[in-house]
Design an enzyme around this catalytic site. Structure first.
Site, PDB file in Angstrom:
ATOM      1  N   TRP A 118       0.823  -1.203   0.000  1.00 53.20           N
ATOM      2  CA  TRP A 118       0.000   0.000   0.000  1.00 53.20           C
ATOM      3  C   TRP A 118       0.862   1.261   0.000  1.00 53.20           C
ATOM      4  O   TRP A 118       1.802   1.384   0.781  1.00 53.20           O
ATOM      5  CB  TRP A 118      -0.894   0.052   1.221  1.00 53.20           C
ATOM      6  N   ASN A 234      -7.148  -1.023  -4.770  1.00 45.18           N
ATOM      7  CA  ASN A 234      -7.262  -2.418  -4.370  1.00 45.18           C
ATOM      8  C   ASN A 234      -8.723  -2.852  -4.450  1.00 45.18           C
ATOM      9  O   ASN A 234      -9.575  -2.333  -3.730  1.00 45.18           O
ATOM     10  CB  ASN A 234      -6.746  -2.593  -2.934  1.00 45.18           C
ATOM     11  N   GLU A 235      -9.018  -3.778  -5.369  1.00 48.72           N
ATOM     12  CA  GLU A 235     -10.325  -4.406  -5.518  1.00 48.72           C
ATOM     13  C   GLU A 235     -11.478  -3.413  -5.690  1.00 48.72           C
ATOM     14  O   GLU A 235     -12.450  -3.416  -4.913  1.00 48.72           O
ATOM     15  CB  GLU A 235     -10.602  -5.338  -4.328  1.00 48.72           C
ATOM     16  N   TYR A 317      -9.540 -16.284  -4.240  1.00 48.62           N
ATOM     17  CA  TYR A 317      -9.804 -16.787  -2.890  1.00 48.62           C
ATOM     18  C   TYR A 317     -10.913 -17.832  -2.949  1.00 48.62           C
ATOM     19  O   TYR A 317     -12.086 -17.546  -2.679  1.00 48.62           O
ATOM     20  CB  TYR A 317     -10.190 -15.630  -1.951  1.00 48.62           C
ATOM     21  N   GLU A 359      -3.122 -11.278  -6.125  1.00 42.30           N
ATOM     22  CA  GLU A 359      -3.443 -11.808  -4.801  1.00 42.30           C
ATOM     23  C   GLU A 359      -3.990 -13.219  -4.965  1.00 42.30           C
ATOM     24  O   GLU A 359      -4.856 -13.449  -5.811  1.00 42.30           O
ATOM     25  CB  GLU A 359      -4.518 -10.982  -4.078  1.00 42.30           C
ATOM     26  N   TRP A 401      -0.748 -13.936  -1.128  1.00 41.44           N
ATOM     27  CA  TRP A 401      -1.231 -13.081  -0.033  1.00 41.44           C
ATOM     28  C   TRP A 401      -1.254 -13.932   1.225  1.00 41.44           C
ATOM     29  O   TRP A 401      -1.941 -14.924   1.276  1.00 41.44           O
ATOM     30  CB  TRP A 401      -2.640 -12.570  -0.319  1.00 41.44           C
TER      31      TRP A 401
END
Length: 459
Positions: A118, A234-235, A317, A359, A401
């Protein structure tokens, strides 16, 4: 003679103390022993600027894109990477900076060459941006240190510029600022994407960051090859507009703005990879579980086709995304392979751009979790990326991640891995680094560094 020598020593010590208390913090941590003999200058902030460090930054090459491949020094570049989102935060205070150094050192030993982290902290503890357009120099110096430490270990960075989630402020904080100042159009978090005042806030932040001059090297961020790429968010998700138009306009506007300031670095969006309304039905069927009818406002192919976007990103994920389906281990593994392969195919045939899985993780809290599952899933991802890389395809890299050194339990989540505590996974990650490094045909420093990590012990 002994007494005279003592006076000389005391005199030098007094000068150093005077400089410290007059100019502020003098950061010697980043001056390695050989460079102490080289000329250094004192910046206005009081930190020492190493001429050798600055020269090394300016002599390095930028990672670039040619079609669906990344290139470095004229050769295809297939990095192995990881996530450590907390680097800037932990580089602020002297008591925690060693964590940053230890992480880079451990990563280098595994042959890892790119870290995603970040470059934002909006309104939270150790905030970089305290309020719109107001920045904490102390935290900016921490990010400076991260860049120098990364370069010292042969690591490049993908720096994310905002968060869709509330952690570290995120788009929620921007909306709150606008609302508190009486200029916000809506209290919805998604107004981050369409409110003119908030878009202006974000542009001020972007310009400040991109033109930041590192107090340790004197090099502006936009001129620093240590940074491999910027990531817009991010996302990103915009659930209030499932058509995807609002998010698409925001990406186009912000990507063009970044490129108007910095044409040297690569740029990506930061999407998770969900196929959207403009995707054909067979691609929508790849979306996991409840994401099949994607209503999050993202549209992977459409978003990635924007000319100012250099490469596409996906996340992965399986245990979270397939939770409601009560998927078995084999069903999750099948999805993992299909998800990665489908997006690499997009990079090859539709986008003509690299695709990075920035990720991926498997939760240790998932029902029926077994540590061996993590090894199997990660190997499946690495194998697909390697097969693509070995044929010159769009599959450029996969970033686990997340990794952390010992003693950082307060930063752990369901997916955290301390490499030294997981020898099988350590070897798997290093093996991927080594076989990707061996694909490079050149004889530059990047190739030598990667191969030397492989030579240091069994891969």
């Amino acid at each position: 003679m002994g007494g005279l020598a003592l006076y000389h020593v005391l005199g030098v010590a007094s000068c150093v103390a005077l400089l410290y208390f007059t100019l502020g913090e003098v950061d010697l941590r980043h001056i390695s022993l050989p460079s102490l003999s080289l000329p250094v200058s004192v910046s206005g902030s009081g930190d020492l600027v190493s001429s050798r460090a600055a020269a090394a930054v300016r002599a390095a090459s930028f990672v670039e894109r040619r079609g669906h491949q990344l290139f470095l020094d004229g050769e295809p570049f297939y990095p192995n990477g990881w996530n450590s989102y907390w680097l800037m935060d932990q580089a602020v205070e002297s008591r925690s900076r060693d964590r940053v150094s230890r992480m880079f050192r451990a990563a280098a030993e595994m042959g890892l060459t790119v870290c995603r982290s970040w470059a934002f902290n909006d309104g939270a503890y150790n905030a970089l941006q305290v309020s719109p357009g107001h920045f904490d120099e102390r935290v900016f110096k921490a990010l400076d240190r991260v860049l120098v430490e990364a370069g010292r270990h042969g690591v490049r960075l993908i720096l994310s510029l905002a968060n869709n989630l509330e952690a570290y402020g995120g788009k929620t904080q921007y909306v709150r600022w606008a609302w508190e100042e009486g200029v916000g159009l809506s209290a919805s978090n998604d107004s981050f994407f369409f409110d003119p005042a908030i878009r202006d806030y974000f542009k001020v932040y972007l310009k400040t960051l991109l033109t930041r001059k590192n107090h340790l090297t004197g090099v502006e961020y936009r001129d620093d090859p240590t940074i491999m790429a910027w990531e817009l968010m991010n996302e990103p998700r915009c659930t209030t507009d499932p058509s995807g138009d609002t998010l698409q306009r925001w990406i186009e506007e912000m990507a063009a703005y970044v490129k108007s300031i910095d044409k040297k670095h690569l740029l990506t969006v930061g999407t998770e990879g969900f196929y959207g309304p403009t995707s054909p039905q067979h691609k929508l069927e790849v979306n996991p579980g409840t994401w099949k009818d994607n209503n999050y406002g993202s549209d992977f192919i459409r978003n990635a086709k924007i000319p100012d976007i250099d490469f596409a990103s996906i996340h992965l994920y399986p245990d979270t995304w397939l939770l409601k389906q009560h998927a078995t281990v084999n069903e999750k593994l099948k999805f993992v392979k299909q998800w990665v392969a489908s997006h690499i195919e997009d990079g090859d045939k539709e986008l003509n751009k690299p695709v990075l899985c920035t990720e991926f993780g498997l939760s240790h809290r998932a029902k029926g979790y077994d540590p061996a599952h993590r090894d199997v899933f990660y190997k499946a991802i690495y194998d697909i990326v390697y097969r693509s890389a070995s044929r010159g395809g769009a599959g450029a890299a996969a970033f686990v991640w997340q990794l952390a050194p010992e003693g950082m339990e307060e930063f752990h989540d369901d997916y955290s891995v301390v490499p030294s505590e997981h020898p099988l996974l350590y070897r798997l990650i290093k093996k991927q680094s080594c076989r990707l490094a061996k694909l490079r045909r050149g004889e530059g420093e990047e190739t030598k560094r990667g191969l030397s990590a492989c030579a240091a012990g069994s891969s």
